[in-house]
Design a protein around this motif. Structure first.
Motif, mmCIF file in Angstrom:
data_model
loop_
_atom_site.group_PDB
_atom_site.id
_atom_site.type_symbol
_atom_site.label_atom_id
_atom_site.label_comp_id
_atom_site.label_asym_id
_atom_site.label_seq_id
_atom_site.Cartn_x
_atom_site.Cartn_y
_atom_site.Cartn_z
ATOM 1 N N SER A 1 43.801 -29.507 -44.555
ATOM 2 C CA SER A 1 43.201 -30.509 -43.627
ATOM 3 C C SER A 1 44.240 -30.643 -42.198
ATOM 4 O O SER A 1 45.598 -30.546 -42.344
ATOM 5 N N GLY B 1 31.352 -31.807 -33.400
ATOM 6 C CA GLY B 1 31.972 -33.025 -33.757
ATOM 7 C C GLY B 1 31.228 -33.928 -34.682
ATOM 8 O O GLY B 1 30.112 -33.648 -34.819
ATOM 9 N N GLU C 1 33.911 -28.585 -41.670
ATOM 10 C CA GLU C 1 34.506 -27.706 -40.897
ATOM 11 C C GLU C 1 35.621 -28.145 -40.085
ATOM 12 O O GLU C 1 36.723 -27.560 -39.358
ATOM 13 N N HIS C 2 35.956 -29.305 -39.983
ATOM 14 C CA HIS C 2 37.012 -30.207 -39.483
ATOM 15 C C HIS C 2 38.393 -30.598 -40.297
ATOM 16 O O HIS C 2 39.248 -31.140 -40.022
ATOM 17 N N CYS D 1 40.035 -39.623 -27.758
ATOM 18 C CA CYS D 1 38.958 -38.792 -27.326
ATOM 19 C C CYS D 1 38.363 -39.368 -26.062
ATOM 20 O O CYS D 1 37.740 -40.367 -25.850
ATOM 21 N N LEU E 1 33.127 -34.107 -42.851
ATOM 22 C CA LEU E 1 33.263 -32.941 -41.709
ATOM 23 C C LEU E 1 33.919 -31.815 -42.304
ATOM 24 O O LEU E 1 35.195 -31.624 -41.929
ATOM 25 N N GLU F 1 41.235 -35.040 -27.597
ATOM 26 C CA GLU F 1 39.947 -34.547 -27.920
ATOM 27 C C GLU F 1 38.950 -34.650 -26.821
ATOM 28 O O GLU F 1 39.110 -35.810 -26.163
ATOM 29 N N GLY G 1 42.965 -24.007 -31.283
ATOM 30 C CA GLY G 1 41.915 -22.941 -32.073
ATOM 31 C C GLY G 1 41.473 -21.977 -31.310
ATOM 32 O O GLY G 1 42.438 -21.749 -30.344
ATOM 33 N N LYS H 1 33.725 -26.738 -31.009
ATOM 34 C CA LYS H 1 32.837 -27.058 -32.360
ATOM 35 C C LYS H 1 32.011 -28.348 -32.387
ATOM 36 O O LYS H 1 32.407 -29.214 -31.379
ATOM 37 N N GLU I 1 34.839 -34.610 -25.624
ATOM 38 C CA GLU I 1 33.717 -34.605 -26.338
ATOM 39 C C GLU I 1 32.630 -34.621 -25.271
ATOM 40 O O GLU I 1 32.745 -35.298 -24.088
#
Ligand code: CO
Length: 134
Positions: A63, A110, A38-39, A81, A36, A130, A103, A108, A132
């Motif tokens: 990272s 996941g 983007e993460h 999460c 991932l 987190e 952020g 985003k 979700e």
């Protein structure tokens, strides 16, 4: 606001070794690794009857888990999460209550292809949270 516990994430310095622990020693079902970018992490999911364990390995420069692994060289619990029905409604409600969203505050996508957000650990008993969308 909170639904099920979706997963507990463990940061690991060596994903292959982490997979071997869960698959070979604990006998768990472990997914294929998923990068991932983007993460800034590569993840696998350990599937349990009632939830999942996410193993995270740093991916690329800067990272978001690099500093955590510097402090915890052998790895450690990184975040929990929780599922929410509507991530934008949850975010707005949390912000109104004074919680900090990390952020730019925009969800985003996941590891499960669903929108996620992270909440500041200092606002939740020292634990990175987190959210979700279900
Ligand atoms: Co996660």
């Amino acid at each position: 606001m909170l639904g099920r516990l979706n997963h507990v994430a463990i940061a690991v310095p060596d994903l292959e070794a982490g997979v071997a622990s869960y698959r070979n020693v604990l006998g768990a079902k472990v997914s294929a690794p998923q990068a991932l970018p983007e993460h800034g992490v590569t993840v696998v999911f350990v599937e349990l009857e009632n939830t999942k364990i996410e193993l995270l390995e740093p991916l690329g420069e800067g990272s978001p888990i690099a500093a955590f692994l510097e402090r915890n060289a052998s790895g450690g619990v990184h975040h929990v999460c929780y599922e929410v029905e509507d991530i934008i409604a949850a975010r707005d409600q949390l912000k109104a209550a004074g919680a900090r969203v990390l952020g730019d505050g925009e969800p985003k996508i996941g590891a499960h292809g669903k929108p996620v957000l992270f909440l500041h650990p200092k606002d939740f008993q020292g634990t990175l949270v987190e959210l979700e969308q279900r």
